[in-house]
Design an enzyme around this catalytic site. Structure first.
Site, mmCIF file in Angstrom:
data_model
loop_
_atom_site.group_PDB
_atom_site.id
_atom_site.type_symbol
_atom_site.label_atom_id
_atom_site.label_comp_id
_atom_site.label_asym_id
_atom_site.label_seq_id
_atom_site.Cartn_x
_atom_site.Cartn_y
_atom_site.Cartn_z
ATOM 1 N N TYR A 2 -2.017 5.418 10.191
ATOM 2 C CA TYR A 2 -1.429 4.291 9.484
ATOM 3 C C TYR A 2 -1.827 3.012 10.205
ATOM 4 O O TYR A 2 -1.337 2.720 11.298
ATOM 5 C CB TYR A 2 0.093 4.470 9.461
ATOM 6 N N LYS A 44 -3.961 5.512 5.961
ATOM 7 C CA LYS A 44 -3.213 4.606 5.098
ATOM 8 C C LYS A 44 -3.568 3.207 5.565
ATOM 9 O O LYS A 44 -3.210 2.783 6.666
ATOM 10 C CB LYS A 44 -1.708 4.846 5.186
ATOM 11 N N VAL A 73 -0.921 4.982 -1.342
ATOM 12 C CA VAL A 73 0.429 5.351 -0.925
ATOM 13 C C VAL A 73 1.301 4.174 -1.348
ATOM 14 O O VAL A 73 1.291 3.126 -0.712
ATOM 15 C CB VAL A 73 0.515 5.599 0.591
#
Length: 297
Positions: free
Chosen positions: A140, A168, A208
């Protein structure tokens, strides 16, 4: 027809909110219902205990209970990615192992925050988690929150680990993302709603999405249109989503707050505060306009 390599966790993922009861306790029944509704609405997979899921203010035990309940509700066929990232490598490793034991298909691991480690330490952190895990990691990259990004050169090295499989991306660096995608097999998921379609067009794996909590069908429709080769329709549908994205993600309120205001999914935990009546009414008006626009399209 446009072709995309399938991502390891699907294309349209929802960064799921964590429902609470009126007195602020974890509401597992509501979580089960919401998870089932998201899958029925078109979400390929769910990301639990991310920022949208209020991970900073839920306990380790609550994270485990949420994962267990959602897995029971959606069954084995729906990819679940569990947020386990912290600023402490040892704790992150422990949470990763626990999430894997409870049935997580993947692990969302954020860059260690606040301490702002140098890139060599960022790399070592992720490698330790990947070495300890038996499922794939989604890194992330959100420097606006953590204070430290995962530089493209670091990402290129991390991609060599067999269990580091996805990103992400909230770096707001399409050039850097394109460079890493061109040089690796990492599946890039947009974590910034306004970049869902642009990143997908560059070869990303999907998104996402926080907005998918309230509009899963509409978020998925953009990707479906692009995959069908109808880029005009993808752009048009994406344009219909823009007012809701702006209202939910750029109004000055966190996406967790705006999503819960629209869903009526219980309170948020302090230091967050619920949306006021005026803000909630405005959100509902924008959401109803989106629903009407999609029905007419």
């Amino acid at each position: 027809m446009t072709s995309h390599t399938p991502g390891p966790f699907g294309r349209a993922l929802c960064a799921m909110i964590t429902p609470f009861t009126a007195d602020g306790e974890l509401d597992l029944d509501a979580a089960r219902r919401h998870a089932v509704a998201l899958v029925a609405g078109g979400c390929d997979g769910l990301v639990l205990s991310g920022t949208t899921g209020e991970s900073p203010t839920t306990t380790d035990g609550e994270k485990t209970a949420l994962l267990r309940a959602v897995r029971e509700a959606v069954g084995a066929g729906v990819p679940l990615v569990a947020g386990v990232g912290t600023y402490d490598t040892r704790q992150t490793v422990r949470l990763a192992r626990e999430a894997e034991e409870e049935g997580a298909d993947g692990l969302l691991v954020v860059t260690p925050y606040y301490s702002r480690p140098p890139q060599a330490d960022v790399e070592a952190h992720f490698l330790q988690v990947a070495d300890a895990a038996g499922v794939g990691l989604m890194l992330y990259d959100i420097p606006g929150r953590t204070g430290t990004r995962i530089e493209p050169a670091t990402m290129l090295r991390l991609a060599e680990h067999p269990r580091i499989v996805a990103v992400k991306d909230c770096s707001y660096d399409l050039l850097g993302a394109a460079k890493v995608m061109a040089g690796t097999s990492l599946a890039y998921y947009s974590g910034c709603e306004e970049l869902n379609l642009p990143l997908y067009a560059l070869g990303g794996a999907g998104c996402v999405s926080t907005v998918a909590n309230v509009a899963p069908r509409q978020v998925r429709a953009v990707l479906d249109a692009f995959d069908a080769g109808d880029t005009e329709a993808a752009a048009r549908l994406n344009g219909l989503l823009v007012p809701l994205v702006e209202a939910m993600m750029a109004s000055g309120l966190p996406g967790t707050v705006t999503a819960k205001a629209l869903l009526g999914a219980g309170p948020v935990r302090e230091p967050l505060r619920p949306a006021g009546r005026e803000a909630a009414d405005g959100l509902r008006a924008v959401f109803e306009e989106l629903r009407s626009s999609f029905e007419d399209s």
